[in-house]
Scaffold this motif. Sequence first.
Motif, short mmCIF file in Angstrom:
data_model
loop_
_atom_site.label_atom_id
_atom_site.label_comp_id
_atom_site.label_asym_id
_atom_site.label_seq_id
_atom_site.Cartn_x
_atom_site.Cartn_y
_atom_site.Cartn_z
N LEU A 191 0.82 -1.21 0.00
CA LEU A 191 0.00 0.00 0.00
C LEU A 191 0.86 1.26 0.00
N TYR A 192 1.77 1.38 0.97
CA TYR A 192 2.54 2.61 1.07
C TYR A 192 3.66 2.68 0.03
N GLY A 193 4.11 1.52 -0.45
CA GLY A 193 5.04 1.56 -1.58
C GLY A 193 4.39 2.18 -2.80
N THR A 194 3.14 1.78 -3.04
CA THR A 194 2.39 2.37 -4.17
C THR A 194 2.14 3.86 -3.95
N LEU A 195 1.76 4.23 -2.73
CA LEU A 195 1.49 5.64 -2.45
C LEU A 195 2.76 6.49 -2.57
N LEU A 196 3.90 5.95 -2.16
CA LEU A 196 5.15 6.69 -2.32
C LEU A 196 5.49 6.90 -3.78
N ARG A 197 5.25 5.88 -4.60
CA ARG A 197 5.49 6.03 -6.03
C ARG A 197 4.59 7.12 -6.62
N LEU A 198 3.33 7.10 -6.22
CA LEU A 198 2.41 8.14 -6.70
C LEU A 198 2.82 9.52 -6.20
N ALA A 199 3.25 9.58 -4.94
CA ALA A 199 3.63 10.87 -4.35
C ALA A 199 4.83 11.46 -5.07
N CYS A 200 5.75 10.61 -5.52
CA CYS A 200 6.91 11.13 -6.26
C CYS A 200 6.49 11.84 -7.54
N ASP A 201 5.36 11.44 -8.07
CA ASP A 201 4.88 12.05 -9.31
C ASP A 201 3.90 13.19 -9.05
N ARG A 202 3.13 13.10 -7.93
CA ARG A 202 2.00 14.01 -7.76
C ARG A 202 2.11 14.97 -6.59
N ALA A 203 2.95 14.68 -5.60
CA ALA A 203 2.95 15.48 -4.38
C ALA A 203 3.51 16.88 -4.60
N SER A 204 2.91 17.85 -3.92
CA SER A 204 3.47 19.21 -3.91
C SER A 204 4.59 19.27 -2.87
N GLU A 205 5.39 20.31 -2.95
CA GLU A 205 6.45 20.48 -1.95
C GLU A 205 5.86 20.66 -0.56
N GLU A 206 4.71 21.31 -0.48
CA GLU A 206 4.06 21.51 0.82
C GLU A 206 3.64 20.16 1.43
N GLU A 207 3.19 19.25 0.59
CA GLU A 207 2.79 17.93 1.09
C GLU A 207 4.00 17.13 1.56
N ILE A 208 5.11 17.27 0.86
CA ILE A 208 6.34 16.60 1.31
C ILE A 208 6.82 17.25 2.60
N ASP A 209 6.66 18.57 2.72
CA ASP A 209 7.00 19.26 3.98
C ASP A 209 6.21 18.66 5.14
N ALA A 244 -0.36 12.71 0.07
CA ALA A 244 0.55 13.11 -1.01
C ALA A 244 0.41 12.23 -2.24
N GLY A 245 -0.16 11.03 -2.07
CA GLY A 245 -0.33 10.14 -3.21
C GLY A 245 -1.47 10.52 -4.14
N HIS A 246 -2.39 11.36 -3.65
CA HIS A 246 -3.50 11.88 -4.47
C HIS A 246 -4.29 10.76 -5.15
N ASN A 247 -4.67 9.75 -4.37
CA ASN A 247 -5.56 8.70 -4.86
C ASN A 247 -6.57 8.44 -3.76
N GLU A 248 -7.81 8.84 -3.99
CA GLU A 248 -8.82 8.79 -2.93
C GLU A 248 -9.08 7.37 -2.45
N ALA A 249 -9.12 6.40 -3.37
CA ALA A 249 -9.38 5.02 -2.96
C ALA A 249 -8.26 4.49 -2.09
N LEU A 250 -7.01 4.74 -2.48
CA LEU A 250 -5.88 4.28 -1.67
C LEU A 250 -5.80 5.03 -0.34
N ARG A 251 -6.23 6.29 -0.34
CA ARG A 251 -6.22 7.05 0.92
C ARG A 251 -7.19 6.43 1.92
N LEU A 252 -8.35 5.99 1.45
CA LEU A 252 -9.31 5.34 2.34
C LEU A 252 -8.75 4.02 2.86
N MET A 253 -8.07 3.28 2.01
CA MET A 253 -7.42 2.04 2.47
C MET A 253 -6.36 2.36 3.53
N ALA A 254 -5.64 3.45 3.30
CA ALA A 254 -4.61 3.85 4.26
C ALA A 254 -5.21 4.22 5.62
#
Length: 322
Positions: A191-209, A244-254
């Motif tokens: 789950l979080y491996g997938t979210l980290l991959r998505l975050a590398c592509d989609r996250a803003s600097e504020e979200e990484i902060d 930071a992963g910007h995927n609503e379905a995965l966020r609910l799983m998280a």
Amino acid sequence: MSRPASCAQTIDPKLFRQLLGCFPTGVAIITARAADGKPVGLTCNSFSSVSLEPPLVLFSLRKASSLLGVFGEASTFAINILSQDQDALSSRFASSKIADKFEGVSWRFGPLGAPLIDDCLVSFECSFHARHEAGDHDIFIVEVKDMNTSSAGNALVFYKGAYMMLAESLRKLVLEGQLDTPDIDEAYRVLYGTLLRLACDRASEEEIDAIEASVNEIELHQAVDALPMRIEATASFFSSISVAGHNEALRLMAQTMTKVLRERMTHVIPMRPRPDTFPLRRQIVHRLRARDAEGAERSLHEMIDLLRKGEEDGTTPDAAAA
């Protein structure tokens, strides 16, 4: 008396919705008859009481709802309060992909002609009273004319993006030791491996902060008596990654996995500080900023491996997600 000048912050809609989820609500399906006589309905958790004399209640619909016009023309409505074993109905009537929501559903017309769904906790049949515009929603105030109950079960409750029934079931599984550590570790890796991959592509600097801020909090709260704050900081670390992963379905799983994390860290695993994991969390943040998806996922796996190795060596771990 004049009001003081406003200095309020700008409200982020996604965060606002997330924080509203901290208020548990019941779940209802609001139904009516279309002009052609067919039943229509949608899932709603904005139902609320208004008045006892006369008996008034309200619900609100998004202006973007495809059923707003139907409800605007209807003169009678039914509010069907769901029981905890009707979560499938809640999902069905919330889906935009199902054309005929009533297909296969047991229901009947009530005395006022509104569709009543069978086996609900309570059904209120109502007549139109008033309608008000409010931002991106319309508020419908209706007067209860008939009511009945057909179930003695418990209400379906929605809380933080998930059904409370699910959250309580997870808590029971954790406390009874029915969720094995290897299974939980694997879930976090995937789950979080997938979210980290998505975050590398989609996250803003504020979200990484925000992720880095939670890392700072984890390192700050390492005293023996700081366990509650360490748990909150750890939960925030993973919650920030899910945002930071910007995927609503995965966020609910998280959110579900965060529930498991909190219970394990609070009740199951004797926790001690693990400063040896600090560099790996820092690596995750660094690789997120570098947009290095493989590196960020690899650091997550290394952190989980380190925690498990500590367990095997006799060092008490925080948890797979500590």
